[in-house]
Design a protein around this motif. Sequence first.
Motif, PDB file in Angstrom:
ATOM      1  N   ALA A   1      50.806 -14.487 -11.018  1.00 38.32           N
ATOM      2  CA  ALA A   1      50.859 -15.783 -10.926  1.00 38.32           C
ATOM      3  C   ALA A   1      50.195 -17.392 -10.470  1.00 38.32           C
ATOM      4  CB  ALA A   1      52.552 -15.927 -10.420  1.00 38.32           C
ATOM      5  N   GLU A   2      50.622 -17.958 -11.142  1.00 33.05           N
ATOM      6  CA  GLU A   2      50.022 -18.982 -10.610  1.00 33.05           C
ATOM      7  C   GLU A   2      50.039 -19.217  -9.587  1.00 33.05           C
ATOM      8  OE1 GLU A   2      49.569 -22.804 -13.431  1.00 33.05           O
ATOM      9  OE2 GLU A   2      51.255 -21.324 -14.700  1.00 33.05           O
ATOM     10  N   GLY A   3      49.330 -20.072  -8.735  1.00 36.08           N
ATOM     11  CA  GLY A   3      49.248 -20.462  -7.171  1.00 36.08           C
ATOM     12  C   GLY A   3      49.229 -19.357  -6.038  1.00 36.08           C
ATOM     13  N   GLU A   4      50.218 -18.135  -6.596  1.00 33.02           N
ATOM     14  CA  GLU A   4      49.962 -16.942  -5.632  1.00 33.02           C
ATOM     15  C   GLU A   4      48.804 -15.679  -5.921  1.00 33.02           C
ATOM     16  OE1 GLU A   4      52.586 -17.685  -7.316  1.00 33.02           O
ATOM     17  OE2 GLU A   4      54.093 -18.452  -5.581  1.00 33.02           O
ATOM     18  N   GLY A   5      48.425 -15.462  -7.356  1.00 31.29           N
ATOM     19  CA  GLY A   5      47.796 -14.838  -7.893  1.00 31.29           C
ATOM     20  C   GLY A   5      48.326 -13.960  -7.866  1.00 31.29           C
ATOM     21  N   MET A   6      47.922 -13.066  -8.271  1.00 30.83           N
ATOM     22  CA  MET A   6      47.686 -11.028  -7.939  1.00 30.83           C
ATOM     23  C   MET A   6      48.443 -11.138  -6.461  1.00 30.83           C
ATOM     24  SD  MET A   6      45.561  -8.564  -9.664  1.00 30.83           S
ATOM     25  CE  MET A   6      44.056  -9.845  -9.790  1.00 30.83           C
ATOM     26  N   ARG A   7      49.411 -10.310  -6.408  1.00 26.57           N
ATOM     27  CA  ARG A   7      49.830  -9.529  -4.712  1.00 26.57           C
ATOM     28  C   ARG A   7      48.702  -8.498  -4.340  1.00 26.57           C
ATOM     29  NH1 ARG A   7      55.133  -7.179  -5.537  1.00 26.57           N
ATOM     30  NH2 ARG A   7      54.456  -6.350  -8.047  1.00 26.57           N
ATOM     31  N   GLN A   8      48.521  -8.163  -2.869  1.00 26.42           N
ATOM     32  CA  GLN A   8      47.375  -7.433  -2.535  1.00 26.42           C
ATOM     33  C   GLN A   8      47.692  -5.588  -3.444  1.00 26.42           C
ATOM     34  OE1 GLN A   8      47.561  -6.696   1.419  1.00 26.42           O
ATOM     35  NE2 GLN A   8      45.601  -5.538   1.570  1.00 26.42           N
TER      36      GLN A   8
END
Length: 248
Positions: A203-210
Amino acid sequence: MARRGHRPSQAPGNRPRFWGRHAVLAALANPERQVRKLWGTREALANLDLPPVLPITYADVADLGRLVPSDAPHQGMVIEVDPLDDLWLGEVLERGADDRRPIVILDQVTDPHNVGAVLRSAAAFDALAIVTQDRHAPPESGALAKAASGALEIVPWVRVVNLARAMEEIAEAGYWRVGLTGHTQTPLNEALGSGRIALVLGAEGEGMRQNTAAHCDVLARLPISPRVESLNVSNAAAIALYAVATQG
């Protein structure tokens, strides 16, 4: 073979409405889509070959405007539909077993305009499917269908409960999972390799989760100018799909 999961028919008040020529005509042409009702101006519907059993209401532009969100570009036609039946990931992977079409995986991309635009790029570059979580992705809607410009009806959209588990299944099917992020020095062209590709975007902002990044085979970045921090996820998907299509 795995089958489609059937979604119960929705009550009229909860059914999505699509608007705009591309979205409406693509839905009408899709044999898997149940169209419940069509509204349109006589001019917009004049030359269409419409099913005789489809309930049609002729309306003027102002009346159509009241059926959709304010200022929505309905282009003289609006339909009410049932969402498409669910697809099983295994079914889609089996369908693509003999070709090299890429898969696009979206990690908690919730904006309907972005998901619709990714669907449109996926159609343009002949992707096998897009894969999202079920709970952290937008439902089918008029805004999404409009942004997809007909691609919602032709690109398989697989919704899964557990994205990490789905990524493992995709790897077992022979895909090289490339996660796009700005937190690496590896350029995309060096990360692609020569096999079948699954592109993973956050997602924009957060990017991929770890955990999603941990289930990628490699992380890669687009070669954008340092004057720009990042690209819209749909733009990044389009560029990455083009890179896959031209990798030779």
